[in-house]
Design an enzyme around this catalytic site. Structure first.
Site, PDB file in Angstrom:
ATOM      1  N   HIS A  73       0.864  -1.190   0.000  1.00 14.39           N
ATOM      2  CA  HIS A  73       0.000   0.000   0.000  1.00 14.39           C
ATOM      3  C   HIS A  73       0.894   1.230   0.000  1.00 14.39           C
ATOM      4  CE1 HIS A  73      -3.774   2.119   1.882  1.00 14.39           C
ATOM      5  NE2 HIS A  73      -3.108   2.933   1.075  1.00 14.39           N
ATOM      6  N   ASN A  87      -7.805   3.754  10.829  1.00 10.57           N
ATOM      7  CA  ASN A  87      -7.959   4.985  10.066  1.00 10.57           C
ATOM      8  C   ASN A  87      -9.048   4.829   9.009  1.00 10.57           C
ATOM      9  OD1 ASN A  87      -5.581   6.923  10.883  1.00 10.57           O
ATOM     10  ND2 ASN A  87      -4.731   4.864  10.786  1.00 10.57           N
ATOM     11  N   ASP A 125       1.516   3.509   3.222  1.00 11.59           N
ATOM     12  CA  ASP A 125       0.559   4.480   2.688  1.00 11.59           C
ATOM     13  C   ASP A 125       1.296   5.758   2.291  1.00 11.59           C
ATOM     14  OD1 ASP A 125      -1.910   5.425   1.871  1.00 11.59           O
ATOM     15  OD2 ASP A 125      -2.585   5.981   3.877  1.00 11.59           O
TER      16      ASP A 125
END
Length: 386
Positions: free
Chosen positions: A58, A217, A272
């Site tokens: 990711h 999140n 991320d």
């Protein structure tokens, strides 16, 4: 060509070996042994540790490049830059956008994959666009919509069938049928950016979803009357929670709760990371949204939401060791084998195993990255740590 890696410690998939030698033959891992033939060529790392290359499943960007820029040069910039972070395999990750731009980005990645000279592109991760506006995070809500099998099929065809994972909110209309269909095709479905109830999340997992997007999140939290997505993530075995361990997205104590509730074997470290990774603080863009990077975080200029991260995966590993969240071998597994398994690419990367490409890291006793190898060749050296 055959060489033997001599080291103080070797991190294998489910064991740690002290001392000895690891065979590398024609760019692939061979056998581990305590002694070697007379006259064998040895690479002496006897003061260091050997770990598998990390796998980031990711990641949106790095070193000024972003996947949504839709440029092969940007993918190469990411690929080369990630070697300094310990990442040897990754899934270029999209942001919510139009169907046409998704198709173009998928085609660009599919056409380029295999030509990169650094970290290896092992597939594509579509983060969006089938999300909930209530938990949009740093994604653009104007593109959010219900799942479409026709859209997905066009993206998969454009990519050359390189899409490995797609994230969605299971409360969207048609989500369960979509999950069943794409998982039958071998694509992993992740649950994220979602306001789903516990029951809706359970139904999604029963339909085939198996990953939770950046734990805590942008997901409906747990209360004592409605367990939400977080409660489902805690309680459903056989699923993997992505976790950003930068100390900003999730408090270390919440990471510890997740490890206790979920189990360390079902956590995959991710970054991320957005385009500002590896670059100085300042103003950047995440898709169409302006972002300010300062004090270790990337935040939207308007609203202040966290906008991805600038985390390097090697630092995520060090953080969870430092926080006492996991042992070194568990932490390394969370950044290598577990993310690879979560998207079904463990037969290519994420572990030191005979027959796999010899993508590995040389670490010092503080788990700092000293050197990165791809296919048995040294491709990055942190000279200040030699």
């Amino acid at each position: 060509m055959v060489v033997y890696i001599k080291a103080k410690t070797f991190y294998f998939p489910y064991s740690v070996q002290k001392g000895g030698y690891l065979e590398v033959k024609d760019g692939k891992f061979g056998a581990y042994r305590k002694d070697i033939p007379d006259g064998a060529q040895v690479l002496d790392y006897s003061s260091y540790q050997i770990a598998p290359g990390y796998v980031d499943t990711h990641i949106h960007g790095y070193a000024g490049a972003d996947v949504m820029d839709n440029q092969q040069d940007g993918l190469e910039t990411m690929s080369r830059g990630l070697l300094s972070t310990g990442v040897t395999s990754f899934l270029p990750t999209t942001l919510t956008d139009t169907a046409a731009h998704f198709e173009a980005v998928c085609k660009t990645i599919g056409d380029f994959a295999g030509q990169e000279t650094g970290a290896k592109i092992q597939g594509i991760y579509l983060e969006g666009p089938y999300f909930s506006e209530e938990y949009k995070g740093a994604q653009n809500e104007k593109y959010m919509r219900d799942p479409s099998l026709e859209e997905f099929a066009s993206w998969q065809e454009a990519s050359g069938h390189l899409i490995k994972k797609i994230a969605l909110a299971p409360e969207r209309e048609g989500a369960r049928d979509f999950i069943r269909k794409v998982t039958d095709e071998g694509v992993v479905v992740a649950i994220g950016h979602s306001n789903a109830t516990y029951d809706q999340a359970v139904e999604a997992v029963e339909a085939g979803a198996s990953v939770w997007v950046h734990a805590y999140n942008c997901m409906r939290n747990m209360t004592h009357r409605e367990l939400g997505v977080v409660g489902a993530m805690y309680s459903l075995p056989g699923t993997t929670a992505e976790l950003i361990c930068d100390g900003h997205h999730v408090d270390p104590k919440a990471c510890q709760v997740l490890a206790r509730q979920k189990g360390k074997a079902e956590i995959a470290l991710i970054t991320d990371c957005m385009r500002a990774g590896g670059l100085p603080d300042g103003d950047y863009m995440l898709g169409e949204l302006p972002v300010t990077v300062a004090e270790g975080t990337a935040r939207l200029v308007h609203g202040g939401n966290l906008a991805g991260s600038i985390l390097q995966l090697k630092d995520g590993v060090k953080n969870i060791i430092k926080w006492g969240l996991a042992s070194p071998e568990e932490a390394i597994r969370m950044a290598s084998l577990q993310p690879a398994k979560s998207v079904g690419i463990e037969d290519r990367c994420g572990q030191i195993k005979a027959g796999l490409a010899a993508d590995f890291l040389v670490l010092n006793d503080d788990f700092e990255l000293v050197e990165t190898y791809l296919d048995g060749r040294s491709v990055y050296k942190a000279r200040d740590l030699q």
